[in-house]
Motif scaffolding. Structure first.
Motif, PDB file in Angstrom:
ATOM      1  N   ASN A 315       9.191  17.334  17.158  1.00 43.71           N
ATOM      2  CA  ASN A 315       8.899  17.019  15.754  1.00 43.71           C
ATOM      3  C   ASN A 315       7.393  17.012  15.514  1.00 43.71           C
ATOM      4  N   ALA A 316       6.666  16.329  16.396  1.00 44.01           N
ATOM      5  CA  ALA A 316       5.211  16.265  16.252  1.00 44.01           C
ATOM      6  C   ALA A 316       4.579  17.635  16.429  1.00 44.01           C
ATOM      7  N   ILE A 339      11.308  29.055  12.551  1.00 43.52           N
ATOM      8  CA  ILE A 339      12.487  29.743  13.103  1.00 43.52           C
ATOM      9  C   ILE A 339      12.628  29.465  14.591  1.00 43.52           C
ATOM     10  N   VAL A 340      11.541  29.567  15.332  1.00 39.22           N
ATOM     11  CA  VAL A 340      11.586  29.387  16.781  1.00 39.22           C
ATOM     12  C   VAL A 340      11.960  27.957  17.147  1.00 39.22           C
ATOM     13  N   VAL A 341      11.398  26.979  16.446  1.00 36.78           N
ATOM     14  CA  VAL A 341      11.650  25.587  16.827  1.00 36.78           C
ATOM     15  C   VAL A 341      13.086  25.178  16.526  1.00 36.78           C
ATOM     16  N   ILE A 342      13.660  25.667  15.446  1.00 33.63           N
ATOM     17  CA  ILE A 342      15.044  25.311  15.123  1.00 33.63           C
ATOM     18  C   ILE A 342      16.009  25.911  16.144  1.00 33.63           C
ATOM     19  N   ALA A 347      19.581  24.819  20.996  1.00 34.39           N
ATOM     20  CA  ALA A 347      19.987  25.118  22.377  1.00 34.39           C
ATOM     21  C   ALA A 347      19.870  23.878  23.260  1.00 34.39           C
ATOM     22  N   ILE A 348      18.807  23.107  23.085  1.00 32.63           N
ATOM     23  CA  ILE A 348      18.623  21.881  23.869  1.00 32.63           C
ATOM     24  C   ILE A 348      19.705  20.862  23.526  1.00 32.63           C
ATOM     25  N   GLY A 349      20.039  20.729  22.247  1.00 26.63           N
ATOM     26  CA  GLY A 349      21.067  19.786  21.827  1.00 26.63           C
ATOM     27  C   GLY A 349      22.436  20.110  22.415  1.00 26.63           C
ATOM     28  N   LEU A 350      22.789  21.384  22.428  1.00 27.31           N
ATOM     29  CA  LEU A 350      24.074  21.792  23.006  1.00 27.31           C
ATOM     30  C   LEU A 350      24.108  21.522  24.511  1.00 27.31           C
ATOM     31  N   PHE A 351      23.006  21.783  25.187  1.00 26.42           N
ATOM     32  CA  PHE A 351      22.929  21.512  26.624  1.00 26.42           C
ATOM     33  C   PHE A 351      23.074  20.015  26.896  1.00 26.42           C
ATOM     34  N   SER A 352      22.459  19.179  26.061  1.00 25.47           N
ATOM     35  CA  SER A 352      22.549  17.722  26.219  1.00 25.47           C
ATOM     36  C   SER A 352      23.973  17.240  26.027  1.00 25.47           C
ATOM     37  N   SER A 392      19.382  17.066  17.444  1.00 26.47           N
ATOM     38  CA  SER A 392      18.457  18.084  17.936  1.00 26.47           C
ATOM     39  C   SER A 392      17.845  18.887  16.786  1.00 26.47           C
ATOM     40  N   ILE A 393      18.541  18.928  15.653  1.00 23.32           N
ATOM     41  CA  ILE A 393      18.069  19.684  14.492  1.00 23.32           C
ATOM     42  C   ILE A 393      17.346  18.786  13.494  1.00 23.32           C
TER      43      ILE A 393
END
Length: 489
Positions: A315-316, A339-342, A347-352, A392-393
């Motif tokens: 976020n920061a 676009i890249v950060v979203i 992907a990180i949220g799904l992995f978590s 994550s979003i």
């Protein structure tokens, strides 16, 4: 994202921090138009490198800061269920109220310093940080009664008397920690705006190790650790940031009201987010077997908080990228960063989520030795996984909003989605349909999903050319220059 509004530019942009700007800096051309899959991949790699160069140190610093809370709960959890519930309530409810408000107030500095730095107005950053210190210290003083009267407040909210009394005793003793945050957040945002973030990671790691050591000696190590982190950042700012820090100035007291308004809008936006999941802990205290209900939710929120701290780092980072690029008048570079950060965050949220579901029967052991509590945590781990995907979003889009200066608009969206839709739905599922903790949580997740969807639509439809054109005027307004010009005329 109105990509068609961005005209072709044959020359790709340069510096990671946004490069130049309008005033006081060398102009840097915008990024080139993506015309092929190869261009898209190159853009993704380049932007990811810029993003993670900022996000990793900040994320590590925030993780360590959160580790102060989490390690305290881990130590206390092995003393007993009452102690765990009391400290969890003290940190998750009372301390989170001040944390969310002060973080929100401090986040105004991200917008102002980030866009000013992108526009080349580096010398003003120190004055803006001092204004933020004044505002946050005053806010912390006003919130002291919340800590002093925590016990009757918690009882009024329906908490168990024993939990409320123990939590109130704990919160009184961590009042100094709140004032440390008032110093910590502005100096942190000052460094973030300039991408001077490596030292933040070192400070965070040292602070966490020191805190864990102190916990072996006595459980109320919170204040010492937090003040150590805050003062270390201030020393670094004053000793090694000569361009942005030019000394204490009375200008920090001048034209302060425009910045107060932006700070308050930022605080409302973030508080409505931070407090939303805190309400889940409060509502759980009204269910049967309150100790198990509160304990299970607190453990899940602790795990969710670890992932959340990673995304506060992202976020920061995206806030810095958006504000710097808008300040430097680079709309296409801003759009690419978003676009890249979203996509990366999703992907990180799904992995978590996959990790939580795989370990649902094992991670509760870290926090408690009580078998019933372990079983309760395992039963609601599925909701925790869904929460981690949504979270994550959501914080990443909030970072885009902070970088762009949209705090007021997002505050209204948060109010409607969270408190008008999600919270009543959770109450309905939990108490009317008798679905208990799972029902409350599921209903509140519906509010988070709605908020995330609305913000995604807004980001998609944003005209970044117009946002970049407005950045210079926003710096003048929020920095107080406009008020000064009116007085002079």
């Amino acid at each position: 994202m109105e990509a068609g509004d961005l005209e072709a530019d044959p020359i790709a942009g340069g510096a990671a921090g946004g490069g130049g700007g309008r005033k006081g800096s060398v102009s840097v051309k915008d990024e080139a138009v993506v015309k092929s899959a190869g261009d898209a991949w190159s853009m993704f790699l380049m932007e990811s490198k810029k993003l993670w160069a900022i996000a990793v140190p900040i994320g590590f610093n925030v993780l360590c800061l959160y580790g102060l809370n989490s390690s305290t709960q881990i130590f206390v959890g092995h003393l007993g269920n009452l102690e765990l519930s009391a400290v969890a309530i003290g940190l998750s409810v009372i301390s989170n109220l001040s944390f969310g408000f002060l973080l929100g107030m401090g986040s105004a500095l991200e917008t102002l310093c980030g866009q000013a730095f992108g526009a080349g107005q580096v010398a003003m950053l120190g004055v803006y940080m001092q204004r933020s210190w004044i505002i946050l210290l005053a806010s912390a003083l006003l919130m002291c009664p919340l800590y002093l009267f925590a016990t009757p407040i918690l009882k009024l909210l329906g908490q168990d008397d024993n939990i409320a009394k123990a939590a109130g005793s704990f919160t009184v003793q961590i009042i100094p920690q709140m004032f440390a945050l008032a110093i910590n957040f502005p100096s942190q945002k000052f460094l973030q705006a300039q991408s001077k973030v490596s030292f933040l990671a070192w400070i965070g790691g040292a602070g966490l190790l020191f805190h864990v050591f102190l916990l072996w000696l006595f459980i109320y190590a919170y204040n010492i650790s937090m003040w150590g982190v805050a003062l270390a950042q201030v020393v670094y700012v004053m000793g090694w940031c000569k361009e942005g820090w030019t000394g204490f100035s009375w200008d920090a007291f001048k034209d302060i009201w425009a910045f107060v308004r932006l700070s308050f809008a930022s605080a409302v936006m973030l508080c409505l987010e931070v407090w939303y999941m805190m309400v889940l802990v409060v509502l759980a205290g009204h269910l049967k077997n309150a100790e198990i209900a509160v304990g299970s939710i607190s453990i899940c929120m602790n795990i969710n908080g670890w992932e959340g701290m990673i995304f506060i780092g992202i976020n920061a980072a995206i806030s810095v990228r958006v504000s710097n690029e808008l300040g430097a008048d680079r709309p296409r570079a801003t759009m690419y960063a978003v676009i890249v950060v979203i996509s990366t965050s999703l992907a990180i949220g799904l992995f978590s989520m996959v990790g939580i579901l795989a370990l649902r029967d094992y991670f509760p052991v870290i926090f408690t030795s009580d078998k019933n509590l372990q079983r309760a945590v395992s039963n609601i781990a599925g909701l925790l996984g869904v929460t981690m995907v949504l979270n994550s979003i959501q914080p990443v889009i909030s970072g885009v909003a902070i970088g762009g200066g949209w705090q007021g608009m997002v505050a209204y969206i948060n109010l409607g989605c969270y408190y008008v839709f999600g919270l009543p739905l959770g109450f309905l599922f939990g108490y009317v349909f008798h679905w208990g903790v799972e029902g409350i949580w599921a209903g509140m997740l519906c509010g988070t999903a709605l908020q995330t969807l609305i913000l995604l639509v807004i980001v998609w439809r944003t005209n970044w050319k117009e946002e970049a054109a407005q950045a210079s005027e926003r710096v003048r307004l929020w920095g107080g220059q406009e008020e000064s010009e009116k007085l002079q005329t």
